[in-house]
Design an enzyme around this catalytic site. Sequence first.
Site, PDB file in Angstrom:
ATOM      1  N   HIS A   8       0.846  -1.203   0.000  1.00  0.00           N
ATOM      2  CA  HIS A   8       0.000   0.000   0.000  1.00  0.00           C
ATOM      3  C   HIS A   8       0.876   1.247   0.000  1.00  0.00           C
ATOM      4  CE1 HIS A   8      -2.923   2.850   2.036  1.00  0.00           C
ATOM      5  NE2 HIS A   8      -3.486   2.542   0.891  1.00  0.00           N
ATOM      6  N   HIS A  50      -0.362  11.006  -2.285  1.00  0.00           N
ATOM      7  CA  HIS A  50      -1.723  10.706  -1.843  1.00  0.00           C
ATOM      8  C   HIS A  50      -2.572  11.946  -1.540  1.00  0.00           C
ATOM      9  CE1 HIS A  50      -4.881   9.730   1.095  1.00  0.00           C
ATOM     10  NE2 HIS A  50      -5.005   8.604   0.416  1.00  0.00           N
TER      11      HIS A  50
END
Length: 178
Positions: A8, A50
């Site tokens: 991730h 992100h």
Amino acid sequence: MMSKICGHRGAVNYKPENTMSGFEWCVQNGIEWAECDVQLTNEGVLLVIHDDTLDRTSDTIGLVKEIRKKELETINVGEIEPKNYFFQKIPKMEELLRFCKNSKLKLNVEMKFYQPIKSSYRERLVSNLLQAIKKTNMKNQVLVTSFDLDSLLLLRKYSSQLPVGVLYEFLPKNWKEN
């Protein structure tokens, strides 16, 4: 069905998120898949990051979309905690795709959108991402995902072969019907 391990944001628990060292960690540890986040700056640069701001993950503050090309060499995203510090740049999407191509790492690319979503931004992000995937010949090693269904429909309009995945915060009750 066989389970897959997917790093991730690279290897977020071992290296700073969405950094080249995190994706390198995945390869060094035999991880077949990694996930990254991609956004587009106002100058048209696809960045692997992100949040919509630099505040949490870098030594700089401000909006990701407002990062200037000339600033990219100086923004550090390489700190996990104060005692674990080293300089790393925000990866450009093409840089990460080339790394994945050479290392055989498969990549789940999540297109990030923050409110309000402008259709012109969506169009540019999808178009630039498809160009980067084509330029690096990575179509067989990527899965493109997003919470924004309109972006995936747009991507599908331009590319019928590229695998896509819809992300949900909560699974809809009628998920089996869709």
